[in-house]
Design an enzyme around this catalytic site. Structure first.
Site, PDB file in Angstrom:
ATOM      1  N   HIS A  80       0.840  -1.194   0.000  1.00 39.93           N
ATOM      2  CA  HIS A  80       0.000   0.000   0.000  1.00 39.93           C
ATOM      3  C   HIS A  80       0.875   1.244   0.000  1.00 39.93           C
ATOM      4  O   HIS A  80       1.892   1.292   0.675  1.00 39.93           O
ATOM      5  CB  HIS A  80      -0.892   0.012   1.249  1.00 39.93           C
ATOM      6  CG  HIS A  80      -1.929   1.089   1.210  1.00 39.93           C
ATOM      7  ND1 HIS A  80      -3.143   0.920   0.591  1.00 39.93           N
ATOM      8  CD2 HIS A  80      -1.911   2.351   1.678  1.00 39.93           C
ATOM      9  CE1 HIS A  80      -3.834   2.041   0.694  1.00 39.93           C
ATOM     10  NE2 HIS A  80      -3.111   2.931   1.351  1.00 39.93           N
ATOM     11  N   LYS A 185      -8.093  -1.180   6.595  1.00 37.69           N
ATOM     12  CA  LYS A 185      -8.404  -1.803   5.304  1.00 37.69           C
ATOM     13  C   LYS A 185      -7.429  -2.937   5.003  1.00 37.69           C
ATOM     14  O   LYS A 185      -7.821  -3.981   4.490  1.00 37.69           O
ATOM     15  CB  LYS A 185      -8.362  -0.747   4.193  1.00 37.69           C
ATOM     16  CG  LYS A 185      -9.548   0.214   4.287  1.00 37.69           C
ATOM     17  CD  LYS A 185      -9.497   1.308   3.249  1.00 37.69           C
ATOM     18  CE  LYS A 185      -8.445   2.329   3.546  1.00 37.69           C
ATOM     19  NZ  LYS A 185      -8.577   3.613   2.873  1.00 37.69           N
TER      20      LYS A 185
END
Ligand code: URA
Length: 429
Positions: A80, A185
């Site tokens: 990410h 997330k």
């Protein structure tokens, strides 16, 4: 005073909330105006590490979670980035890692403001579907070794609500809120090991190395408490990453990178992140061997083949010729000769946004073909009148309107500037 107002007041006055009080705010049906006030109180007062963990944990529990590792019987890896300009690393990294035999399952977001989003870049590919059911996502990672999809509506719904409120109440750039948003997330999506790329510079949320280090350490601590292995690279976002900024242009640069012909900074971040991910995987390798395998996957074409398999599996056409092209390309030229001392990321990101490559509001449409190609980057020598950048636009008028802003993003000086590191720090390796 209502119970929720009491909790907001405590945070406003610098007090601490317990985990169950944070649950009350995140898991109950609290109205937007109270959640927005809570975000502002956090913005000014911050959260302790216990509160940050409690917030992340409540956000994870607000929706569905996935145990990808258990579903596949393998250690699954994810990556990410905190967001920047020209950041297309995930699109090249996924195929490299998958080609090395490590399952890569990623849920990505869309761009907002001057930062691009992986889903928007993928949607530049004709036919590509970013929406898969959870079952289809897991099946594709099992069969192809790779899937990148949009976050399902059931995954961390609390983040969707909070992020939308933060976005319109000037409370995005707060370390605990960013860390909880990203890590909730990542934890809910189920990867076992995560490489985080924390961007620092004028085109990033974090403007200083110190702030980026605080964010990195906060996210590593959250991941470890949730049983995930996390490595953070802190990387430069003072200039755009690679040369291309804009969705289809960036996909082309990904294809160049997978052929071993990409810009050096993109290639370096892909290989560095791949080395970390392979070392965190169940292959039992160290980072040096991971890097060698990643280089090998690019050199022998297996990463490119993995890209083609992946794009087809999600309904897309992997042929470079199928990517949309802008109808008008205008070059902008150096006003003088010398060396590029600075190529500011933020104005280039904003210029791409103005061309239509991104969205100012959540539901704005995107033009996947438009963007900027930065022909010259920091440290490059340039002759007076030589091309600095290309503006890929819908028409001549929109290209002309941005020419001045693109030239102004460049600072040209007489002497070569000192080298600027691409990777500023690595934490948690
Ligand atoms: N990216 C996220 O997902 N959340 C933030 O808060 C900031 C960047």
């Amino acid at each position: 005073m209502s119970r929720v107002a009491e909790l907001i007041e405590r945070k406003r006055d610098g007090g601490e909330l317990t985990a169950s009080e944070i649950d009350e705010l995140i898991l109950a049906d609290v109205p937007d105006y109270q959640l927005a006030a809570f975000c502002m109180a956090v913005f000014f007062r911050g959260l302790s590490s216990e509160e940050t963990f409690a917030l992340t944990d409540a956000m994870v529990r607000s929706g569905e979670t996935l145990d990808l590792g258990a579903a596949l019987g393998r250690r699954v890896v994810d990556k990410h980035s905190t967001g920047g300009v020209g950041d297309k690393i995930s699109l090249a990294l996924g195929p490299v890692v998958a080609a090395c035999g490590v399952p890569f399952g990623k849920m990505s977001g869309r761009g907002l403001g001057h930062t691009g989003g992986t889903l928007d870049k993928l949607e530049a590919i004709p036919g590509f579907r970013v929406e898969l059911t959870t079952d289809a996502f897991v099946a594709q990672v099992r069969e192809i070794g790779l899937a990148i999809v949009g976050q399902t509506a059931d995954l961390v719904p609390a983040d969707k609500k909070l992020y939308a409120l933060r976005d319109v109440t000037a409370t995005v750039d707060q370390v605990s809120l960013i860390a909880a948003s990203i890590m909730s997330k990542k934890i809910a999506a189920g990867a076992n090991a995560i490489v985080l790329d924390v961007k620092v510079g004028d085109g990033a949320f974090m403007k200083t190395l110190e702030d980026a280090q605080v964010l990195a350490n906060t996210m590593i601590a959250l991941g470890e408490r949730a049983g995930r292995k996390v490595v953070c690279e802190i990387t430069d976002m003072d200039q755009p990453l690679g040369r291309a900024v804009g969705n289809a242009l960036e996909v082309r640069e990904v294809l160049q990178t997978l052929r071993g012909e990409g810009p050096p900074d993109v290639a370096e971040l892909v290989l560095g992140a791949a080395a970390h991910l392979l070392a965190l995987s169940d292959l039992g390798l160290d980072r040096d061997e991971g890097r060698r395998r990643a280089e090998g996957a690019i050199a022998d074409g297996s990463a490119y083949a993995a890209y083609e398999r992946w794009i087809r599996a999600q309904g897309g056409d992997p042929d470079e010729a199928a990517l949309p092209k802008a109808s008008f390309v205008r070059e902008v030229f150096a006003p003088r000769g010398g060396y590029v001392r600075r190529l500011a990321a933020l104005p280039i990101g904003n210029a791409a946004l103005d061309l239509g490559a991104g969205r100012r509001e959540k539901d704005d449409p995107i033009d996947h073909a438009v963007g900027i190609v930065c022909v010259k980057k920091r440290g490059d020598e340039v002759g007076g009148g030589e091309a600095l950048a290309e503006i890929h636009a819908r028409d001549e008028t929109s290209a002309d309107a941005l020419a001045e802003a693109v030239v102004a993003a460049y600072e040209i000086v007489d002497a070569p500037p000192p080298a600027h590191p691409l990777v500023l720090d690595v934490i948690g390796a």
